[in-house]
Design a protein around this motif. Structure first.
Motif, PDB file in Angstrom:
ATOM      1  N   VAL A  81      90.493 -36.311-114.324  1.00 38.81           N
ATOM      2  CA  VAL A  81      91.076 -35.818-113.054  1.00 38.81           C
ATOM      3  C   VAL A  81      91.458 -37.102-112.042  1.00 38.81           C
ATOM      4  O   VAL A  81      90.591 -37.976-111.932  1.00 38.81           O
ATOM      5  CB  VAL A  81      90.044 -34.915-112.465  1.00 38.81           C
ATOM      6  N   ILE A  82      92.767 -37.249-111.745  1.00 39.50           N
ATOM      7  CA  ILE A  82      93.355 -38.097-110.852  1.00 39.50           C
ATOM      8  C   ILE A  82      93.472 -37.625-109.416  1.00 39.50           C
ATOM      9  O   ILE A  82      94.393 -36.931-109.127  1.00 39.50           O
ATOM     10  CB  ILE A  82      94.482 -38.584-111.423  1.00 39.50           C
ATOM     11  N   THR A 134      85.509 -28.940-116.979  1.00 40.92           N
ATOM     12  CA  THR A 134      84.826 -30.485-117.228  1.00 40.92           C
ATOM     13  C   THR A 134      85.891 -31.367-117.271  1.00 40.92           C
ATOM     14  O   THR A 134      86.870 -31.187-117.639  1.00 40.92           O
ATOM     15  CB  THR A 134      83.829 -30.324-118.038  1.00 40.92           C
ATOM     16  N   ALA A 135      85.274 -32.688-117.063  1.00 45.38           N
ATOM     17  CA  ALA A 135      86.281 -33.864-117.014  1.00 45.38           C
ATOM     18  C   ALA A 135      85.490 -35.194-117.757  1.00 45.38           C
ATOM     19  O   ALA A 135      84.282 -35.270-117.490  1.00 45.38           O
ATOM     20  CB  ALA A 135      86.934 -33.979-115.870  1.00 45.38           C
ATOM     21  N   LEU A 136      86.128 -36.013-118.151  1.00 47.20           N
ATOM     22  CA  LEU A 136      85.437 -37.328-118.430  1.00 47.20           C
ATOM     23  C   LEU A 136      85.433 -38.085-117.447  1.00 47.20           C
ATOM     24  O   LEU A 136      84.258 -38.640-117.210  1.00 47.20           O
ATOM     25  CB  LEU A 136      86.559 -38.102-119.565  1.00 47.20           C
ATOM     26  N   ALA A 137      85.988 -37.907-116.483  1.00 41.81           N
ATOM     27  CA  ALA A 137      86.029 -38.739-115.079  1.00 41.81           C
ATOM     28  C   ALA A 137      86.758 -38.211-114.219  1.00 41.81           C
ATOM     29  O   ALA A 137      87.865 -37.360-114.520  1.00 41.81           O
ATOM     30  CB  ALA A 137      86.038 -40.250-115.444  1.00 41.81           C
ATOM     31  N   VAL A 138      86.421 -38.272-112.770  1.00 47.18           N
ATOM     32  CA  VAL A 138      87.357 -38.264-111.632  1.00 47.18           C
ATOM     33  C   VAL A 138      87.596 -39.775-110.938  1.00 47.18           C
ATOM     34  O   VAL A 138      86.899 -40.243-110.736  1.00 47.18           O
ATOM     35  CB  VAL A 138      86.447 -37.144-110.640  1.00 47.18           C
ATOM     36  N   VAL A 139      88.885 -40.121-111.010  1.00 43.21           N
ATOM     37  CA  VAL A 139      89.522 -41.163-110.555  1.00 43.21           C
ATOM     38  C   VAL A 139      90.135 -41.033-109.242  1.00 43.21           C
ATOM     39  O   VAL A 139      90.922 -40.205-109.111  1.00 43.21           O
ATOM     40  CB  VAL A 139      90.105 -41.861-111.780  1.00 43.21           C
ATOM     41  N   LYS A 140      89.787 -42.056-108.328  1.00 44.70           N
ATOM     42  CA  LYS A 140      90.462 -41.870-107.181  1.00 44.70           C
ATOM     43  C   LYS A 140      91.276 -43.318-106.566  1.00 44.70           C
ATOM     44  O   LYS A 140      90.714 -44.177-105.898  1.00 44.70           O
ATOM     45  CB  LYS A 140      89.565 -41.594-105.970  1.00 44.70           C
ATOM     46  N   PRO A 141      92.468 -43.388-106.936  1.00 49.22           N
ATOM     47  CA  PRO A 141      93.517 -44.517-106.938  1.00 49.22           C
ATOM     48  C   PRO A 141      93.684 -44.463-105.376  1.00 49.22           C
ATOM     49  O   PRO A 141      93.728 -43.448-104.496  1.00 49.22           O
ATOM     50  CB  PRO A 141      94.422 -44.439-107.574  1.00 49.22           C
ATOM     51  N   ALA A 142      94.134 -45.683-104.756  1.00 50.73           N
ATOM     52  CA  ALA A 142      94.298 -45.796-103.382  1.00 50.73           C
ATOM     53  C   ALA A 142      95.756 -46.260-103.253  1.00 50.73           C
ATOM     54  O   ALA A 142      96.205 -46.188-102.091  1.00 50.73           O
ATOM     55  CB  ALA A 142      93.628 -47.023-102.801  1.00 50.73           C
ATOM     56  N   GLY A 143      96.669 -46.437-104.185  1.00 51.74           N
ATOM     57  CA  GLY A 143      97.881 -46.861-104.165  1.00 51.74           C
ATOM     58  C   GLY A 143      98.715 -46.289-105.354  1.00 51.74           C
ATOM     59  O   GLY A 143      98.298 -45.831-106.418  1.00 51.74           O
ATOM     60  N   THR A 144     100.000 -46.340-105.229  1.00 57.11           N
ATOM     61  CA  THR A 144     100.914 -46.029-106.192  1.00 57.11           C
ATOM     62  C   THR A 144     100.700 -46.877-107.462  1.00 57.11           C
ATOM     63  O   THR A 144     100.589 -46.456-108.648  1.00 57.11           O
ATOM     64  CB  THR A 144     102.455 -46.028-105.912  1.00 57.11           C
ATOM     65  N   MET A 161      81.190 -35.292-109.472  1.00 58.97           N
ATOM     66  CA  MET A 161      82.487 -34.663-109.840  1.00 58.97           C
ATOM     67  C   MET A 161      82.530 -33.306-109.420  1.00 58.97           C
ATOM     68  O   MET A 161      83.533 -32.845-109.574  1.00 58.97           O
ATOM     69  CB  MET A 161      82.376 -34.930-111.404  1.00 58.97           C
ATOM     70  N   ALA A 162      81.500 -32.788-109.390  1.00 56.13           N
ATOM     71  CA  ALA A 162      81.331 -31.064-109.086  1.00 56.13           C
ATOM     72  C   ALA A 162      82.527 -30.712-108.240  1.00 56.13           C
ATOM     73  O   ALA A 162      83.344 -29.735-108.432  1.00 56.13           O
ATOM     74  CB  ALA A 162      80.053 -30.755-108.957  1.00 56.13           C
TER      75      ALA A 162
END
Length: 468
Positions: A88-89, A38-48, A24-25
């Protein structure tokens, strides 16, 4: 928390939900290193559809979201707060060019496309996408829209706001607004896309955009010009535009302290002129015709200005390589400052005609209090936008100077306000200026902004702690 993480993993796949500190850093600190959250998670979507699913999951859990692209912003707008209560998205996986329509001079790009990729796609169909930034290899279209990016070609083509035909947005409740209409004329009510351009992700997440293309430029003339002062720059620009009209594509000013820092920190950099003088402008003319006599036009205009004492000296590039060398001197100012150390940065705009007055008044106000301050002024003088940055050459003294940032900002921004200007021309507000802006916007304007935020994001889930 476990239920939310399971829902996020179901939406985008477990490998694209980052929760360990090491992975996440890179997403938790801004480019300048000024803000770390800081964040609960970093999420990496691939589409709308995946973005919408992530937003619905976060909204159901009452968890706020921070949209993020290439993370090259300069005001902390894409950095989470230190409370660790957000997701974080990051949209970098959304990097498809969905459509290209040369006949309509438009293309549709997803938010994670780098600016350079969009430029290259336009060039592949003999078109130009004119937004140009030093960070174009890593900044992404979603971030460019969210901050209403400017850059070096605003003089001719306008900000990002003028380069967008339509947008696709995931709203704070997970609904998708498909506004990807590639139309020049659409007079059917409010222009909703403009709400999301420049909103820094506080109203929704831009997932794609229909962008304007232009004829590809085939002729180019570039020159580094020494001038006596900013007033000469304003006069020279008027002369060049009278002679060349919209062919004047870029007109950048660089003060001597800014050039000196680049010459110090950029390997192999050399001054293009024997005597660089106190001020210089980087001028570029471009034309879609391969036969346009831009070099002759520029040389003649500069020769006439030199005869009148308006121009002190000039170096006109005779090749693309020489032009790129001149541009490197301008584009590396920010990086040279970063290598030199921390500075107090300002991204201001005033009417072009008042640029000399701003510099005179701001310099006087600051040097009265801090006589040894180093003033690094440079930027897009053609559209009235200056980067006006301050530091002390001595590192120990600079530490004490930086501690007085609020006082410095007040002096600079008060002058800007008195001249009818803006305290953020192209970088946005983010975390950096969201409190400062209250001093310079009327209560009516702030009330309207809050009302829009309340209407679209009543629960305050989109990018909290930014802009407002």
């Amino acid at each position: 928390m476990n239920e939310l993480l399971s829902a996020l993993a179901a939406a985008v796949g477990a490998p694209h939900v980052l929760t360990d500190p090491e992975s996440m850093a890179p997403h938790l600190t801004d480019w300048r290193g000024r803000y770390t959250g800081t964040a609960l998670a970093v999420v990496k979507p691939a589409g709308t559809a995946e973005v919408a699913a992530v937003v619905r999951a976060c909204a159901a859990a009452d968890v706020a979201m921070v949209p993020q692209g290439g993370n090259t912003g300069l005001c902390g707008g894409a950095t989470p707060l230190p409370d660790g209560q957000t997701v974080v998205i990051n949209l970098s996986r959304m990097s498809r060019i969905r459509a290209v329509d040369p006949a309509n001079n438009a293309l549709i790009a997803e938010a994670g496309c780098t600016l350079a990729a969009v430029q290259q796609e336009a060039a592949s169909v003999d078109r130009l996408f004119p937004l140009s930034l030093a960070s174009e290899g890593s900044c992404e279209i979603g971030g460019n829209l969210s901050t209403n990016a400017g850059g070096v070609h605003v003089l001719r083509y306008g900000n990002m706001r003028e380069l967008v035909l339509g947008v696709e947005v995931v709203l704070p409740d997970g609904r998708v607004w498909d506004g990807l209409r590639a139309l020049r004329k659409d007079n059917t009510g409010y222009d909703l896309k403009q709400l999301f351009i420049g909103a820094e992700g506080t109203l929704g997440i831009v997932t794609a955009a229909a962008l304007k293309l232009f004829p590809r430029m085939r002729s180019r003339a570039t020159a580094w010009v020494a001038i006596a002062d900013p007033a000469a720059a304003v006069t020279l620009l008027a002369r060049l535009r009278n002679a060349g009209g919209d062919r004047v594509t870029a007109f950048e000013i660089v003060g001597r302290p800014a050039l000196d820092l680049v010459l110090k920190h950029l390997p192999g950099a050399r001054s293009p002129l024997a005597d660089p003088g106190a001020w210089a402008v980087l001028v570029e003319l471009m034309d879609a015709s391969a036969d346009a006599p831009l070099g002759e036009m520029l040389e003649q205009a500069l020769a006439e200005a030199m005869d009148e004492g308006l121009v002190l000296d000039a170096a006109v590039a005779s090749s693309l390589a020489q032009a790129e060398t001149l541009w490197a001197l301008r584009e590396n100012v920010s990086e040279a400052q970063r290598l030199e150390g921390v500075s107090i940065k300002h991204d201001i705009s005033v009417p072009l005609s008042r640029i000399p007055e701003f510099l005179e008044r701001a310099d006087a106000a600051l040097l009265t209090v801090w006589p040894d301050a180093r003033i690094v002024a440079f930027g897009h003088i053609g559209d009235g936008n200056l980067h006006y940055n301050l530091s002390k050459p001595n590192a120990q003294e600079n530490t004490h100077f930086i501690a007085r940032t609020e006082e410095v900002n007040r002096l600079v921004h008060d002058v800007v306000d008195q001249l009818g200007g803006s305290i953020s021309a192209e970088h946005g507000l983010g975390q950096l200026k969201r409190v400062e802006v209250r001093r310079y916007k009327s209560e009516v304007e702030l009330e309207l902004m809050r009302a829009i935020k309340e209407c679209i994001d009543p629960r305050g889930l989109m990018n909290p702690g930014k802009v407002l």
